[in-house]
Scaffold this active site. Sequence first.
Site, PDB file in Angstrom:
ATOM      1  N   ARG A  76      -0.284   1.599   9.070  1.00  0.00           N
ATOM      2  CA  ARG A  76      -0.194   3.024   9.430  1.00  0.00           C
ATOM      3  C   ARG A  76      -1.390   3.508  10.249  1.00  0.00           C
ATOM      4  O   ARG A  76      -1.326   4.575  10.844  1.00  0.00           O
ATOM      5  CB  ARG A  76       0.029   3.850   8.161  1.00  0.00           C
ATOM      6  CG  ARG A  76       1.443   3.668   7.621  1.00  0.00           C
ATOM      7  CD  ARG A  76       1.644   4.374   6.317  1.00  0.00           C
ATOM      8  NE  ARG A  76       1.540   3.472   5.178  1.00  0.00           N
ATOM      9  CZ  ARG A  76       1.225   3.847   3.950  1.00  0.00           C
ATOM     10  NH1 ARG A  76       0.944   5.108   3.708  1.00  0.00           N
ATOM     11  NH2 ARG A  76       1.168   2.969   2.969  1.00  0.00           N
ATOM     12  N   GLU A 105      -4.248   0.869  -4.625  1.00  0.00           N
ATOM     13  CA  GLU A 105      -3.718   1.693  -5.719  1.00  0.00           C
ATOM     14  C   GLU A 105      -2.524   0.974  -6.369  1.00  0.00           C
ATOM     15  O   GLU A 105      -2.283   1.121  -7.548  1.00  0.00           O
ATOM     16  CB  GLU A 105      -3.278   3.051  -5.145  1.00  0.00           C
ATOM     17  CG  GLU A 105      -3.059   4.123  -6.184  1.00  0.00           C
ATOM     18  CD  GLU A 105      -2.473   5.403  -5.599  1.00  0.00           C
ATOM     19  OE1 GLU A 105      -2.279   5.496  -4.372  1.00  0.00           O
ATOM     20  OE2 GLU A 105      -2.195   6.312  -6.398  1.00  0.00           O
TER      21      GLU A 105
HETATM   22  O1  PRP Z   1      -7.720   3.474  -0.121  1.00  0.00           O
HETATM   23  P1  PRP Z   1      -6.796   2.399  -0.596  1.00  0.00           P
HETATM   24  O2  PRP Z   1      -6.597   2.418  -2.080  1.00  0.00           O
HETATM   25  O3  PRP Z   1      -7.191   1.061  -0.116  1.00  0.00           O
HETATM   26  O4  PRP Z   1      -5.336   2.716  -0.033  1.00  0.00           O
HETATM   27  C1  PRP Z   1      -5.076   3.134   1.281  1.00  0.00           C
HETATM   28  C2  PRP Z   1      -4.260   2.124   2.036  1.00  0.00           C
HETATM   29  O5  PRP Z   1      -2.962   1.969   1.424  1.00  0.00           O
HETATM   30  C3  PRP Z   1      -1.958   2.114   2.416  1.00  0.00           C
HETATM   31  O6  PRP Z   1      -1.671   0.925   3.082  1.00  0.00           O
HETATM   32  P2  PRP Z   1      -0.766  -0.245   2.513  1.00  0.00           P
HETATM   33  O7  PRP Z   1      -1.637  -1.343   2.033  1.00  0.00           O
HETATM   34  O8  PRP Z   1       0.259   0.305   1.575  1.00  0.00           O
HETATM   35  O9  PRP Z   1      -0.081  -0.825   3.824  1.00  0.00           O
HETATM   36  P3  PRP Z   1       0.792  -0.244   5.023  1.00  0.00           P
HETATM   37  O10 PRP Z   1      -0.091   0.683   5.826  1.00  0.00           O
HETATM   38  O11 PRP Z   1       1.123  -1.473   5.778  1.00  0.00           O
HETATM   39  O12 PRP Z   1       1.977   0.470   4.470  1.00  0.00           O
HETATM   40  C4  PRP Z   1      -2.591   3.073   3.418  1.00  0.00           C
HETATM   41  O13 PRP Z   1      -1.957   3.022   4.680  1.00  0.00           O
HETATM   42  C5  PRP Z   1      -4.014   2.603   3.469  1.00  0.00           C
HETATM   43  O14 PRP Z   1      -4.187   1.525   4.367  1.00  0.00           O
HETATM   44  N1  ADE Z   2      -0.258   7.410  -2.911  1.00  0.00           N
HETATM   45  C1  ADE Z   2      -0.201   6.790  -1.726  1.00  0.00           C
HETATM   46  N2  ADE Z   2       0.672   7.208  -0.780  1.00  0.00           N
HETATM   47  C2  ADE Z   2       0.732   6.581   0.424  1.00  0.00           C
HETATM   48  N3  ADE Z   2      -0.041   5.552   0.759  1.00  0.00           N
HETATM   49  C3  ADE Z   2      -0.924   5.126  -0.152  1.00  0.00           C
HETATM   50  N4  ADE Z   2      -1.844   4.129  -0.118  1.00  0.00           N
HETATM   51  C4  ADE Z   2      -2.471   4.091  -1.294  1.00  0.00           C
HETATM   52  N5  ADE Z   2      -2.022   5.042  -2.116  1.00  0.00           N
HETATM   53  C5  ADE Z   2      -1.045   5.701  -1.417  1.00  0.00           C
END
Ligand code: PRP
Ligand code: ADE
Length: 176
Positions: free
Chosen positions: A61, A98
Amino acid sequence: MIEERIKQTIRDIYDFPKPGIIFKDISTIFLDAALCKSIVKSFVDKIRHLEPDAIVGLESRGFLLGPSIAMELGIPFVLIRKEGKLPGKCIHETYDLEYGTATIEIQENALASGKKVIIHDDLLATGGTVLAASNLLHKLNIEVVGYAFIIELSALLGRAKLEENKTPVISLASYT
Ligand SMILES: O=P(O)(O)OC[C@H]1O[C@H](OP(=O)(O)OP(=O)(O)O)[C@H](O)[C@@H]1O
Ligand SMILES: Nc1ncnc2[nH]cnc12
């Protein structure tokens, strides 16, 4: 105000991707071109003075707006990707999320040693992802001069971890 516009636009999805998680679905932001432009402008206004040499975006993202922010600033956009996606020599780092664990990578020659960057992602939760990204950049002798997120989940305390070394943390919409 940009924070209200973001909060009115994104959706809370309960129990995704796991029971107990309230997932912030940012996909609706991209249905509104005017809002996207305003978000990019807000980031540019807040980070230009830090004089970054590049924006580093985190898969996936962080790839949505990262290139637009870099283009507005007239600087390169550099990719940090999930494991196994980048060709050539890479260094990697594993971290907790998370809702799970993940490994990210950067190409060893992605950016010259000594450059200054802003790390951009859509959301700051525990901070695990950006800390892993910072570690990767540190190993390449690249300085992180700021962090830029659309959303911050402040209850998960990611900001405190990032601010430990006084690096500025910018988020446009914060949830307690
Ligand atoms: O601060 P944190 O606890 O590390 O969480 C934040 C991360 O989690 C989500 O990504 P995700 O790993 O779900 O991957 P995506 O962007 O590919 O959906 C979001 O886009 C951040 O990169
Ligand atoms: N609650 C949440 N919603 C979307 N992206 C996340 N990445 C980590 N926690 C998330």
